[in-house]
Design a protein around this motif. Structure first.
Motif, PDB file in Angstrom:
ATOM      1  N   ARG A  36       0.827  -1.213   0.000  1.00 38.51           N
ATOM      2  CA  ARG A  36       0.000   0.000   0.000  1.00 38.51           C
ATOM      3  C   ARG A  36       0.860   1.262   0.000  1.00 38.51           C
ATOM      4  O   ARG A  36       0.444   2.295  -0.488  1.00 38.51           O
ATOM      5  N   VAL A  37       2.062   1.162   0.555  1.00 37.50           N
ATOM      6  CA  VAL A  37       2.954   2.317   0.628  1.00 37.50           C
ATOM      7  C   VAL A  37       3.679   2.512  -0.707  1.00 37.50           C
ATOM      8  O   VAL A  37       3.709   3.610  -1.262  1.00 37.50           O
ATOM      9  N   SER A  38       4.276   1.433  -1.193  1.00 34.81           N
ATOM     10  CA  SER A  38       5.047   1.513  -2.437  1.00 34.81           C
ATOM     11  C   SER A  38       5.058   0.144  -3.118  1.00 34.81           C
ATOM     12  O   SER A  38       5.811  -0.750  -2.700  1.00 34.81           O
ATOM     13  N   PRO A  39       4.252  -0.030  -4.146  1.00 35.90           N
ATOM     14  CA  PRO A  39       4.239  -1.319  -4.846  1.00 35.90           C
ATOM     15  C   PRO A  39       5.604  -1.725  -5.398  1.00 35.90           C
ATOM     16  O   PRO A  39       5.933  -2.911  -5.403  1.00 35.90           O
ATOM     17  N   ASP A  40       6.403  -0.744  -5.829  1.00 36.96           N
ATOM     18  CA  ASP A  40       7.738  -1.078  -6.332  1.00 36.96           C
ATOM     19  C   ASP A  40       8.628  -1.639  -5.216  1.00 36.96           C
ATOM     20  O   ASP A  40       9.360  -2.608  -5.425  1.00 36.96           O
ATOM     21  N   ALA A  41       8.573  -1.014  -4.038  1.00 38.21           N
ATOM     22  CA  ALA A  41       9.353  -1.507  -2.897  1.00 38.21           C
ATOM     23  C   ALA A  41       8.871  -2.902  -2.501  1.00 38.21           C
ATOM     24  O   ALA A  41       9.678  -3.774  -2.180  1.00 38.21           O
ATOM     25  N   TYR A  42       7.558  -3.110  -2.537  1.00 41.56           N
ATOM     26  CA  TYR A  42       6.999  -4.419  -2.230  1.00 41.56           C
ATOM     27  C   TYR A  42       7.550  -5.467  -3.203  1.00 41.56           C
ATOM     28  O   TYR A  42       7.974  -6.545  -2.785  1.00 41.56           O
ATOM     29  N   ASP A  43       7.548  -5.139  -4.500  1.00 40.92           N
ATOM     30  CA  ASP A  43       8.065  -6.081  -5.506  1.00 40.92           C
ATOM     31  C   ASP A  43       9.533  -6.413  -5.256  1.00 40.92           C
ATOM     32  O   ASP A  43       9.957  -7.563  -5.416  1.00 40.92           O
ATOM     33  N   LYS A  44      10.322  -5.418  -4.852  1.00 42.75           N
ATOM     34  CA  LYS A  44      11.742  -5.653  -4.566  1.00 42.75           C
ATOM     35  C   LYS A  44      11.918  -6.574  -3.357  1.00 42.75           C
ATOM     36  O   LYS A  44      12.778  -7.450  -3.348  1.00 42.75           O
ATOM     37  N   VAL A  45      11.105  -6.347  -2.327  1.00 41.52           N
ATOM     38  CA  VAL A  45      11.179  -7.201  -1.134  1.00 41.52           C
ATOM     39  C   VAL A  45      10.803  -8.631  -1.492  1.00 41.52           C
ATOM     40  O   VAL A  45      11.494  -9.583  -1.104  1.00 41.52           O
ATOM     41  N   ILE A  46       9.732  -8.799  -2.236  1.00 44.99           N
ATOM     42  CA  ILE A  46       9.297 -10.144  -2.631  1.00 44.99           C
ATOM     43  C   ILE A  46      10.360 -10.821  -3.496  1.00 44.99           C
ATOM     44  O   ILE A  46      10.599 -12.024  -3.374  1.00 44.99           O
ATOM     45  N   GLU A  47      11.032 -10.051  -4.326  1.00 44.92           N
ATOM     46  CA  GLU A  47      12.092 -10.619  -5.177  1.00 44.92           C
ATOM     47  C   GLU A  47      13.245 -11.152  -4.326  1.00 44.92           C
ATOM     48  O   GLU A  47      13.861 -12.164  -4.677  1.00 44.92           O
ATOM     49  N   THR A  48      13.543 -10.486  -3.215  1.00 46.12           N
ATOM     50  CA  THR A  48      14.632 -10.974  -2.354  1.00 46.12           C
ATOM     51  C   THR A  48      14.291 -12.310  -1.706  1.00 46.12           C
ATOM     52  O   THR A  48      15.183 -13.039  -1.291  1.00 46.12           O
ATOM     53  N   TYR A  49      13.001 -12.618  -1.622  1.00 46.46           N
ATOM     54  CA  TYR A  49      12.595 -13.889  -1.022  1.00 46.46           C
ATOM     55  C   TYR A  49      12.833 -15.074  -1.953  1.00 46.46           C
ATOM     56  O   TYR A  49      12.705 -16.216  -1.539  1.00 46.46           O
ATOM     57  N   LYS A  50      13.165 -14.826  -3.207  1.00 44.18           N
ATOM     58  CA  LYS A  50      13.307 -15.902  -4.190  1.00 44.18           C
ATOM     59  C   LYS A  50      14.755 -16.352  -4.309  1.00 44.18           C
ATOM     60  O   LYS A  50      15.288 -16.470  -5.406  1.00 44.18           O
ATOM     61  N   ASN A  51      15.379 -16.633  -3.175  1.00 45.55           N
ATOM     62  CA  ASN A  51      16.744 -17.166  -3.229  1.00 45.55           C
ATOM     63  C   ASN A  51      16.840 -18.409  -2.355  1.00 45.55           C
ATOM     64  O   ASN A  51      15.982 -18.647  -1.498  1.00 45.55           O
ATOM     65  N   PRO A  52      17.855 -19.247  -2.576  1.00 49.78           N
ATOM     66  CA  PRO A  52      17.953 -20.536  -1.880  1.00 49.78           C
ATOM     67  C   PRO A  52      18.024 -20.428  -0.354  1.00 49.78           C
ATOM     68  O   PRO A  52      17.484 -21.281   0.347  1.00 49.78           O
ATOM     69  N   ILE A  53      18.664 -19.385   0.158  1.00 48.42           N
ATOM     70  CA  ILE A  53      18.772 -19.249   1.619  1.00 48.42           C
ATOM     71  C   ILE A  53      17.394 -19.019   2.225  1.00 48.42           C
ATOM     72  O   ILE A  53      17.036 -19.630   3.240  1.00 48.42           O
ATOM     73  N   VAL A  54      16.612 -18.175   1.586  1.00 47.81           N
ATOM     74  CA  VAL A  54      15.255 -17.912   2.086  1.00 47.81           C
ATOM     75  C   VAL A  54      14.418 -19.184   1.981  1.00 47.81           C
ATOM     76  O   VAL A  54      13.597 -19.467   2.862  1.00 47.81           O
ATOM     77  N   ASN A  55      14.641 -19.975   0.940  1.00 49.09           N
ATOM     78  CA  ASN A  55      13.917 -21.237   0.813  1.00 49.09           C
ATOM     79  C   ASN A  55      14.228 -22.167   1.988  1.00 49.09           C
ATOM     80  O   ASN A  55      13.331 -22.834   2.519  1.00 49.09           O
ATOM     81  N   LEU A  56      15.484 -22.194   2.421  1.00 46.23           N
ATOM     82  CA  LEU A  56      15.835 -22.991   3.605  1.00 46.23           C
ATOM     83  C   LEU A  56      15.121 -22.453   4.846  1.00 46.23           C
ATOM     84  O   LEU A  56      14.639 -23.231   5.680  1.00 46.23           O
ATOM     85  N   PHE A  57      15.064 -21.122   4.965  1.00 49.77           N
ATOM     86  CA  PHE A  57      14.338 -20.528   6.089  1.00 49.77           C
ATOM     87  C   PHE A  57      12.849 -20.883   6.036  1.00 49.77           C
ATOM     88  O   PHE A  57      12.226 -21.088   7.069  1.00 49.77           O
ATOM     89  N   GLU A  58      12.297 -20.954   4.832  1.00 46.70           N
ATOM     90  CA  GLU A  58      10.890 -21.337   4.692  1.00 46.70           C
ATOM     91  C   GLU A  58      10.661 -22.771   5.176  1.00 46.70           C
ATOM     92  O   GLU A  58       9.654 -23.057   5.822  1.00 46.70           O
ATOM     93  N   VAL A  59      11.590 -23.649   4.844  1.00 51.30           N
ATOM     94  CA  VAL A  59      11.490 -25.037   5.329  1.00 51.30           C
ATOM     95  C   VAL A  59      11.539 -25.041   6.860  1.00 51.30           C
ATOM     96  O   VAL A  59      10.754 -25.734   7.520  1.00 51.30           O
ATOM     97  N   GLY A  60      12.456 -24.253   7.429  1.00 49.60           N
ATOM     98  CA  GLY A  60      12.525 -24.139   8.885  1.00 49.60           C
ATOM     99  C   GLY A  60      11.246 -23.573   9.483  1.00 49.60           C
ATOM    100  O   GLY A  60      10.784 -24.022  10.532  1.00 49.60           O
ATOM    101  N   LEU A  61      10.665 -22.590   8.802  1.00 45.94           N
ATOM    102  CA  LEU A  61       9.409 -22.012   9.277  1.00 45.94           C
ATOM    103  C   LEU A  61       8.289 -23.048   9.277  1.00 45.94           C
ATOM    104  O   LEU A  61       7.538 -23.162  10.251  1.00 45.94           O
TER     105      LEU A  61
END
Length: 140
Positions: A54-79
């Motif tokens: 709601r604040v900045s769709p571009d910033a939101y897209d950048k944050v979501i893009e950072t979630y698409k890496n292998p380290i975050v995927n490991l964190f997702e498995v842990g979650l």
């Protein structure tokens, strides 16, 4: 019994060489608290990053893009593992608290929680990691 410690009243513990001298039931209590806190912090971060749209769709897209890496995927498995353990152990805790025979069966119920957790996490981890592994090491 005044002046005696809990260990003296209950006999020696089964903990062995650990700092805490409790048994598996106490470790499940500790794990339940830790997984609850981890889940809380994930939900807090999730609300914040979702509100960012709601604040900045571009910033939101950048944050979501950072979630698409292998380290975050490991964190997702842990979650997923933390949430699953917390949910299953929460059911066990409710049964111990509200079922008349709960305290008697708390140890077998804990082992059941652990077996179900492993039985769900093994295929879950595979399916969560298959895309990341194929992206990293090639594949279809």
């Amino acid at each position: 019994m005044a002046g005696t410690t809990a260990t003296e009243r209950s006999g020696t513990s089964k903990g062995g060489g650990t700092l805490y001298r409790g048994d598996l039931g106490m470790w499940s209590w500790v794990a339940h608290r830790i997984t609850g806190v981890l889940t809380f912090f994930f939900l807090f971060a999730h609300v914040l990053d979702t509100a960012l749209v709601r604040v900045s769709p571009d910033a939101y897209d950048k944050v979501i893009e950072t979630y698409k890496n292998p380290i975050v995927n490991l964190f997702e498995v842990g979650l997923v593992g933390a949430v699953l353990y917390h949910a299953l152990n929460g059911i066990r805790v409710m049964l111990v608290d509200f079922w008349a025979k709960g305290p008697k069966y708390q140890r077998p119920m804990l082992w059941t929680v652990l077996v179900v957790w492993v039985a769900v996490m093994l295929p879950g981890t595979y399916f969560m990691m298959v895309r990341t592994v194929s992206d990293m090491f090639g594949g279809h």
